[in-house]
Write a protein that holds these residues in place. Structure first.
Motif, PDB file in Angstrom:
ATOM      1  N   GLY A 119      70.144  33.978  -4.248  1.00 47.79           N
ATOM      2  CA  GLY A 119      69.083  33.660  -4.385  1.00 47.79           C
ATOM      3  C   GLY A 119      68.052  32.831  -5.082  1.00 47.79           C
ATOM      4  N   LEU A 171      64.855  30.556  -4.276  1.00 47.92           N
ATOM      5  CA  LEU A 171      64.294  30.637  -5.167  1.00 47.92           C
ATOM      6  C   LEU A 171      63.171  28.775  -5.777  1.00 47.92           C
ATOM      7  N   PRO A 205      59.033  30.265  -5.124  1.00 54.34           N
ATOM      8  CA  PRO A 205      58.296  30.024  -6.571  1.00 54.34           C
ATOM      9  C   PRO A 205      58.906  29.342  -7.535  1.00 54.34           C
ATOM     10  N   ARG A 210      60.343  26.261  -6.773  1.00 54.84           N
ATOM     11  CA  ARG A 210      60.648  24.690  -6.811  1.00 54.84           C
ATOM     12  C   ARG A 210      59.794  23.766  -7.435  1.00 54.84           C
ATOM     13  N   LEU A 220      73.553  30.520 -14.160  1.00 56.10           N
ATOM     14  CA  LEU A 220      73.121  31.654 -12.912  1.00 56.10           C
ATOM     15  C   LEU A 220      75.177  31.785 -12.873  1.00 56.10           C
ATOM     16  N   PHE A 275      57.450  35.670  -0.292  1.00 54.81           N
ATOM     17  CA  PHE A 275      58.601  34.586  -0.433  1.00 54.81           C
ATOM     18  C   PHE A 275      58.722  33.878   0.506  1.00 54.81           C
ATOM     19  N   ALA A 276      57.863  34.070   1.653  1.00 54.70           N
ATOM     20  CA  ALA A 276      58.081  32.824   3.139  1.00 54.70           C
ATOM     21  C   ALA A 276      57.799  31.701   2.645  1.00 54.70           C
ATOM     22  N   HIS A 322      56.015  28.023   0.883  1.00 50.95           N
ATOM     23  CA  HIS A 322      55.115  27.605   0.432  1.00 50.95           C
ATOM     24  C   HIS A 322      55.031  28.288  -0.899  1.00 50.95           C
ATOM     25  N   VAL A 323      55.390  29.412  -0.624  1.00 54.11           N
ATOM     26  CA  VAL A 323      54.431  29.575  -2.292  1.00 54.11           C
ATOM     27  C   VAL A 323      55.138  29.227  -3.494  1.00 54.11           C
ATOM     28  N   ASP A 324      54.044  28.951  -4.144  1.00 55.12           N
ATOM     29  CA  ASP A 324      54.063  27.794  -5.630  1.00 55.12           C
ATOM     30  C   ASP A 324      54.540  28.957  -7.037  1.00 55.12           C
ATOM     31  N   ILE A 325      55.179  28.501  -8.005  1.00 60.65           N
ATOM     32  CA  ILE A 325      54.842  29.374  -8.881  1.00 60.65           C
ATOM     33  C   ILE A 325      53.885  29.676 -10.199  1.00 60.65           C
ATOM     34  N   GLY A 378      65.926  32.026 -22.854  1.00 58.24           N
ATOM     35  CA  GLY A 378      65.826  30.962 -22.084  1.00 58.24           C
ATOM     36  C   GLY A 378      66.065  31.112 -20.930  1.00 58.24           C
ATOM     37  N   ALA A 414      65.952  33.592 -18.586  1.00 60.18           N
ATOM     38  CA  ALA A 414      66.575  34.645 -18.098  1.00 60.18           C
ATOM     39  C   ALA A 414      66.203  34.644 -16.910  1.00 60.18           C
ATOM     40  N   PHE A 416      65.351  33.550 -14.722  1.00 54.29           N
ATOM     41  CA  PHE A 416      65.651  32.509 -13.296  1.00 54.29           C
ATOM     42  C   PHE A 416      67.014  33.316 -12.988  1.00 54.29           C
ATOM     43  N   VAL A 417      68.142  33.283 -13.415  1.00 60.50           N
ATOM     44  CA  VAL A 417      68.776  34.084 -12.979  1.00 60.50           C
ATOM     45  C   VAL A 417      68.915  35.708 -13.107  1.00 60.50           C
ATOM     46  N   TRP A 459      66.031  36.820 -11.447  1.00 58.42           N
ATOM     47  CA  TRP A 459      65.080  37.335 -10.674  1.00 58.42           C
ATOM     48  C   TRP A 459      65.924  36.664  -9.192  1.00 58.42           C
ATOM     49  N   SER A 460      67.149  35.244  -9.593  1.00 59.84           N
ATOM     50  CA  SER A 460      67.308  34.701  -8.064  1.00 59.84           C
ATOM     51  C   SER A 460      68.618  36.195  -7.980  1.00 59.84           C
ATOM     52  N   HIS A 496      66.967  38.991  -6.212  1.00 58.96           N
ATOM     53  CA  HIS A 496      66.294  38.015  -4.563  1.00 58.96           C
ATOM     54  C   HIS A 496      67.010  38.087  -3.824  1.00 58.96           C
TER      55      HIS A 496
END
Lengths: 215, 215
Positions: free
Chosen positions: A182, A186, A191, A193, A207, B125-126, B128-131, B170, B172, B174-175, B177-178, B181
């Motif tokens: 994941g 990501l 998102p 990137r 992670l 999520f395919a 070039h989704v940008d944050i 801080g 959190a 990311f991990v 979601w990862s 996902h």
DNA sequence: CACACTTGTGTACAGTGTTCACTTTTACCT
DNA sequence: AGGTAAAAGTGAACACTGTACACAAGTGTG
């Protein structure tokens, strides 16, 4: 790699199947799975588009072969990371610490490959990869182990070392794999990137830590 | 949805942009991001292919719009899961337990949507989704929050409830979601596709547990 | 040496994204 | 009102793509 200079002299190519996979891999590296287009692959191999159909049922079969090649390179990256660790400490650590380092290396190699070769990484997991491929020889690294098998091995060692209790062993590869996969997705394609190198490293460390604590 | 029966009567369509996004969403639902093909989209909207270029710069812009719509539906699924929890206990739990349940609902909604609408999920999520899209209104659910924001909210509440220490807050998202996902991707599109419904549920529970313990 | 089989070629077709020139409708300004 | 410029649609064309079909060039085996 095999024959760039002009059209080949012999009517037969010699090893077209391999040449097609190599050309496809090159395209995948540059632009991900969608960039491996049959006509361009055959063009690079110096051959007519239809020639590909003597070696692959259709385009998706070709892409699948390229995907397996990419998985094999992923396995190589993981093995590399592992052997670096082994060289580093070489018996100075306890079995437990070593087993943990080995699992960590699996994740680190995975993440490093994803960021170093995003095109190949995406191709490795793009189209209809089946779990049955997880054990196929074509996707194995230098030591004959596939990425999935490398992860399983590391988890087994963790149990042997007494770090992971046996009753938590089942399904452990799923959650460990998921977390790392994941983050990789990501970061390279999703998102997250926008993150710069240090942010990525921090996220990766965080992670792997979570996996170690929470598995 | 808007105009199936025959060619429309007016020269102008009225709301072509929305109609294109809707048709694209339908295609994405059926076959993922690669299935949203410009000509078919315009065909379904009862319009010439070129008409799309009055509303989108090119195909990728259209797909991006469809992707945002898919993200919005994802947010809705997450909100649904959260409100179900709130209805269930309604103040009987401690703030800590409630905050944990809310985070869990975020993950559960995410995974449910991925399995219920794999095509839309992959489209979300395919490409070039940008944050920066993570905060755009178009990808928000009914309550105006995007998937990323819903996750952030849940983590904030976890800190407020004293479950998550502030210094681990801080990064959190990311991990967390990862992990979720990654499982979603591996299950719907990757090597874990072979898993049956119960295996998936077990893996999901196990993963959410790991996130809770290891975050 | 003939013959079947493999592997490559040539031609063709439907389908795709995109561009350019054109027409129709709408909105605005005096 | 009426004229006009922008907006929103059409139509034909081009360069691509994957794939099917019929054929040609080599190769191994009786």
């Amino acid at each position: 790699m095999t024959e760039q200079p002009g059209p080949r002299t012999t009517y037969r190519h010699g090893d077209l199947r391999r040449a097609l996979i190599e050309a496809g891999t090159e395209l995948a590296r540059e632009g991900g799975p969608d960039a491996v287009v049959l006509r361009e692959v055959t063009r690079r191999a110096g051959v007519t588009p239809n020639a590909a159909y003597r070696h692959f049922a259709d385009k998706s079969a070709l892409v699948r072969a390229v995907s397996l090649a990419a998985q094999s390179r992923l396995a190589a990256a993981m093995e590399e990371e592992q052997s670096a660790i082994a060289d580093d400490v070489d018996g100075r650590k306890s079995v437990a610490a070593l087993a943990q380092a080995k699992l960590r290396a699996v994740g680190a190699g995975y993440l490093r490959f994803a960021q170093t070769e995003p095109g190949l990484f995406r191709t490795a997991f793009a189209n209809h990869v089946d779990i049955r491929d997880a054990a196929t020889e074509e996707s194995a690294g230098a030591h004959g182990r596939t990425p999935f098998q490398l992860l399983s091995d590391a988890l087994d060692e963790l149990v042997d070392a007494g770090v992971l209790s046996a009753d938590r062993r089942g399904g452990a590869e799923f959650v460990a794999w998921s977390s790392v996969h994941g983050l990789a997705m990501l970061v390279i394609d999703g998102p997250l990137r926008g993150l710069d190198a240090t942010q990525r490293l921090v996220a990766a460390q965080r992670l792997l830590e979570m996996v170690q604590n929470g598995i």
